[in-house]
Design a protein around this motif. Structure first.
Motif, PDB file in Angstrom:
ATOM      1  N   SER A  42       0.843  -1.194   0.000  1.00  0.00           N
ATOM      2  CA  SER A  42       0.000   0.000   0.000  1.00  0.00           C
ATOM      3  C   SER A  42       0.881   1.248   0.000  1.00  0.00           C
ATOM      4  CB  SER A  42      -0.893   0.003   1.240  1.00  0.00           C
ATOM      5  OG  SER A  42      -0.088   0.155   2.412  1.00  0.00           O
ATOM      6  N   GLY A  43       0.242   2.391  -0.229  1.00  0.00           N
ATOM      7  CA  GLY A  43       0.983   3.635  -0.230  1.00  0.00           C
ATOM      8  C   GLY A  43       1.664   3.896   1.108  1.00  0.00           C
ATOM      9  N   SER A  44       0.952   3.663   2.194  1.00  0.00           N
ATOM     10  CA  SER A  44       1.535   3.896   3.523  1.00  0.00           C
ATOM     11  C   SER A  44       2.697   2.948   3.781  1.00  0.00           C
ATOM     12  CB  SER A  44       0.471   3.739   4.606  1.00  0.00           C
ATOM     13  OG  SER A  44      -0.087   2.429   4.587  1.00  0.00           O
ATOM     14  N   GLU A  45       2.599   1.722   3.287  1.00  0.00           N
ATOM     15  CA  GLU A  45       3.694   0.762   3.465  1.00  0.00           C
ATOM     16  C   GLU A  45       4.920   1.183   2.649  1.00  0.00           C
ATOM     17  OE1 GLU A  45       1.280  -3.409   4.336  1.00  0.00           O
ATOM     18  OE2 GLU A  45       1.524  -2.709   2.263  1.00  0.00           O
ATOM     19  N   LEU A  46       4.689   1.707   1.466  1.00  0.00           N
ATOM     20  CA  LEU A  46       5.807   2.183   0.643  1.00  0.00           C
ATOM     21  C   LEU A  46       6.500   3.369   1.313  1.00  0.00           C
ATOM     22  CD1 LEU A  46       4.107   1.966  -2.869  1.00  0.00           C
ATOM     23  CD2 LEU A  46       6.007   0.546  -2.061  1.00  0.00           C
ATOM     24  N   ILE A  47       5.726   4.268   1.901  1.00  0.00           N
ATOM     25  CA  ILE A  47       6.311   5.411   2.601  1.00  0.00           C
ATOM     26  C   ILE A  47       7.094   4.930   3.822  1.00  0.00           C
ATOM     27  CG2 ILE A  47       5.750   7.470   3.950  1.00  0.00           C
ATOM     28  CD1 ILE A  47       3.387   7.886   1.963  1.00  0.00           C
ATOM     29  N   ALA A  48       6.544   3.936   4.525  1.00  0.00           N
ATOM     30  CA  ALA A  48       7.249   3.373   5.683  1.00  0.00           C
ATOM     31  C   ALA A  48       8.566   2.730   5.263  1.00  0.00           C
ATOM     32  CB  ALA A  48       6.361   2.361   6.396  1.00  0.00           C
ATOM     33  N   ALA A  49       8.625   2.261   4.014  1.00  0.00           N
ATOM     34  CA  ALA A  49       9.851   1.641   3.501  1.00  0.00           C
ATOM     35  C   ALA A  49      10.882   2.679   3.081  1.00  0.00           C
ATOM     36  CB  ALA A  49       9.523   0.732   2.317  1.00  0.00           C
ATOM     37  N   GLY A  50      10.511   3.956   3.109  1.00  0.00           N
ATOM     38  CA  GLY A  50      11.485   5.005   2.816  1.00  0.00           C
ATOM     39  C   GLY A  50      11.226   5.794   1.550  1.00  0.00           C
TER      40      GLY A  50
END
Length: 363
Positions: A42-50
């Motif tokens: 998800s978008g939030s997971e991608l952001i959490a990945a950096g």
């Protein structure tokens, strides 16, 4: 063993996303454990990945438009092999540079990019002298078993590729476009010959048009594949000097051919020599500096077995991940001079390879 098609397809899909460079791709791989998992995130997971918000949105948009399997199929229809940074076949010298490309698209024999390789680059507007020198140097290097790496540009690059082909040797061209978008157009027949006698390589996926910003980026691959870089002719603003700069940063040898002080095309090369580059008057200067003067003897020794206890231990300690000589000294518990001498002998036997910066891998 290579990665499966689903994973490979996702590497290809991510390579098409503008602004998602090699460092970010590797960050996604480390965070999610696979590129297939990253593609589903998800978008939030991608952001959490950096990833930055804008890049995360680009990934989500790409996922709605592109089918990774179709992207991989398109590569294969073009006769391209896809090699990722996670693949054991990824060129080891390239793996240890700063920002190695996450994905390589290859036409031809990838082994040609892993052999003893020397890059030859220079101006797109060479003099007659520069053309003669580049062709002769490349021909002599290739005749000695050296792979000649260049960028397929008009001028010195073209002469470098042609010289290697004339000698019946290997040559590798690194493109600043997709491999289906050969640039310059007038070198498309030369590209076909190179694919048959070496390899065409690009980090840009099929369909990528040649763009000015792509060429300085691809220059780090030209130097990264090579033991050293030879600049034949270059003015003071030539892109060949960018390649030489990458080579110096990567711990590779830099060589330059001297030219008349009255020639604008020799101002850059003469300055390189002033700054410490190796002066080249013939192929022997390059072969001797890179310890390739007896390359035929090295080839004959490639199948030799380790003979001493220390040779056996070092081969056992190494794998396809580059290891620094200091770590080998510590793990072997032997003097640095003894380990260094043993590594040199093992390299002659073809059992280990030096990939730059005092890092070694199993041969």
């Amino acid at each position: 063993m290579g990665i499966d098609d689903r994973e490979l397809a996702c590497w290809v899909a991510f390579s098409r996303i503008q602004g998602l460079g090699a460092a970010r791709v590797r960050r996604l791989q480390a965070h999610f454990g696979s590129m297939a998992a990253a593609w589903k995130a998800s978008g939030s997971e991608l952001i959490a990945a950096g990833l930055e918000l804008e890049l995360a949105d680009r990934v989500l948009t790409a996922r709605s438009k592109w089918d990774p399997a179709a992207e991989l199929d398109a590569c294969r229809r073009l006769g391209l092999r896809v090699i990722t940074w996670a693949d054991p076949d990824y060129p080891e010298r390239l793996r240890v540079i700063d920002y190695p490309p996450a994905v390589l698209f290859v036409r031809g024999n990838l082994l040609s990019a892993q052999a003893w390789a020397v890059a030859m680059v220079g101006t797109r507007r060479p003099t007659y002298y520069g053309r003669q020198v580049a062709r002769a140097l490349s021909r002599d290097l290739a005749a000695c078993g050296v792979t000649v790496v260049s960028g397929l540009a008009v001028g010195i690059d073209t002469e470098a590729h042609l010289g290697a082909l004339e000698a019946g040797g290997w040559t590798v061209a690194v493109l600043g476009s997709g491999l289906d978008q050969v640039y310059p157009w007038e070198n498309r027949q030369l590209a076909e010959r190179i694919a048959e006698s070496g390899a065409l390589i690009s980090e840009f996926p099929p369909g990528t048009q040649p763009a000015a910003q792509n060429f300085p980026i691809r220059n780090r691959i030209i130097s990264g594949l090579s033991l050293g870089v030879v600049v034949v002719e270059a003015d003071e603003t030539s892109g060949a000097l960018i390649t030489a700069g990458y080579a110096a940063d990567q711990g590779r040898d830099v060589f330059a051919v001297p030219g008349p002080i009255t020639s604008p095309q020799s101002r850059g090369t003469n300055r390189l020599i002033q700054d410490g580059a190796g002066l080249v008057t013939g192929a022997d200067d390059i072969l001797e500096a890179l310890k390739l003067a007896r390359i035929d003897h090295q080839v004959g020794l490639r199948q030799a077995a380790p003979e001493t206890e220390l040779e056996l231990l070092i081969v056992k300690l190494l794998d396809h991940t580059p290891t620094h000589i200091d770590d080998l000294v510590r793990q072997a518990g032997r003097p640095a001079g003894e380990v260094g001498a043993t590594l040199a002998l093992l390299e002659l036997k073809g059992l280990v390879r030096h990939v730059g910066g005092q890092y070694y891998v199993r041969g």
